[in-house]
Design an enzyme around this catalytic site. Structure first.
Site: not given
Ligand code: NAP
Ligand code: GDD
Length: 349
Positions: A139, A141, A162
């Protein structure tokens, strides 16, 4: 000739459903892993599903199995049963805000779950001599606070449990690739959305609210940070990139993005603008949705994927917003009609 077999972990999610469609259209036999739940969780797959009694087990089609990334022995059994040529690990507790409330659980599924799968693939390959190519859903992220634009060369700076777990999964994948000669591709995908996006992610929350406001089912939309910038693409385009990574000659890491970022505020302007409304008349601030640490700007540089995989996004930001709003206008109309006929809720696909 027997069809290629793909195993999708996380098939009930947004990406899993688009990927299943994509692979079925190319003649694959698609095996999906679903979690046991007390109510049906296959709404995004219902249009693809056929009763297993009607399926030829040697032909293309969709076959579902129970399984979970927290259950390593079940994953091993699945590999031995399915004998997949390709494995797509899309399974995750994928909500960033929720990962602050359920940090250990998120790590167990996202980081440890990927490790369990890698261990199973390693042993499967060693025991059978067959290679199962693995796609790992990384990701943007993982870049978190690193300055934009972010590419494969950008150092990770995760800002949530996460994201930290995705970084761990990424490095497990690299380590198993280098240690055991596994074919593992890490996709570093920037945000991708669709009418099938989960309703608590900001884009879908907005498009859903537009539909419900137009049909008089809702009058306020509570959000938090409107200045965050994301590089939003269409999920249907992005699953093709996953597939291309596994067909590439060499296992590698690829950023997948459109290359242009927009703020939540810009998404609101376009979404409400599509129905001739001003978002400022409906949006209110709710601090409950704030994250303890925010990611301000994600904007990807996907040139490696363009050069090596020939992948480019097809759907623009404006087309994506329009697609989501139009779909949620339809959904709200159905919801209204159900309500008027005495039903409480509508089935969301
Ligand atoms: P999603 O809609 O939240 O789907 C997640 C899937 O994972 C669902 O099928 C879910 O099953 C399954 N899952 C959850 N916990 C699991 C467990 N313990 N074992 C096995 N499966 C489990 O996510 P998505 O948007 O499709 O994203 C797919 C993957 O890409 C995720 O790994 C996500 O973190 C990653 N990713 C997404 C984006 C994006 O913008 N969409 C960007 C970068 C990376 P249930 O239906 O039973 O909950
Ligand atoms: N969810 C949500 N809800 N986000 C809001 C809200 C709200 O009410 N108001 C503002 N935002 C802001 C968030 O603070 C964040 O900056 C931005 O909108 C996007 O939030 P999400 O849509 O929840 O997505 P995300 O970027 O945190 O995570 C998604 O993309 C990642 C890839 O970058 C998820 O799909 C992750 O699984 C994925 O890895």
């Amino acid at each position: 000739m027997a069809p290629s077999r793909a195993l999708i972990i996380g098939i009930t999610g947004q990406d899993g459903s688009y990927l299943a469609e994509f692979l079925l259209a190319r003649g694959y036999q698609v095996h999906g892993v679903i979690r046991r739940a007390s109510s049906f969780n296959t709404a995004r797959l219902d249009h693809l599903y056929r009763d297993h009694h009607d399926l030829d087990p040697t032909a293309p089609g969709l076959i579902l199995h129970h399984g979970d990334l927290t259950d390593g022995s079940g994953l091993r059994r699945l590999l031995n049963t399915v004998k997949p040529h390709e494995i797509y690990n899309l399974g995750a507790q994928s909500h960033v805000r929720v990962s602050f409330d359920q940090a250990e659980y998120t790590a167990d599924v996202v980081a440890q779950g990927t490790l369990r799968l890698l261990e199973a693939v390693r042993d499967y390959q060693q025991a059978t001599g067959d290679q199962a190519r693995l796609y790992q859903a990384g990701s943007s992220e993982m870049f978190g606070a690193a300055p934009a634009p972010q590419s494969e060369a950008t150092a990770f700076y995760p800002r949530s449990p996460y994201a930290v777990a995705k970084v761990a999964a990424h490095w497990y994948a690299v380590n198993y690739r280098e240690s055991y000669d596994l074919f593992v591709a890490n996709g570093i995908l920037f945000n991708h959305e669709s009418p099938r996006r989960g309703e608590t992610f900001v884009t879908r929350k907005i498009s859903r609210a537009v539909g419900r406001i137009v049909h008089g089912l809702q009058d306020k939309l509570y959000l938090c940070n409107l200045e965050a910038v994301r590089d939003w693409g269409f999920a249907g385009d992005y699953v093709e990139a996953m597939w291309r990574m596994l067909r590439h000659g060499r296992a590698d890491d690829f950023v997948i993005a459109t290359g242009s970022g927009h703020s939540v505020r810009q998404f609101l302007e376009l979404a409400f603008g599509r129905v001739g409304r001003d978002y400022r008349d409906f949006v209110a601030f709710d601090p409950r949705f704030l994250r303890p640490a925010e990611v301000n700007r994600l904007e990807g540089d996907a040139r490696r994927a363009a050069d090596a995989l020939g992948w480019r996004p097809k759907v623009s930001f404006a087309e994506l917003v329009a697609m989501m709003v139009d779909s949620d206008l339809d959904l709200a109309a159905r919801e209204l009609s159900l309500r008027d006929n005495g039903h409480a809720a509508v089935h969301v696909g």
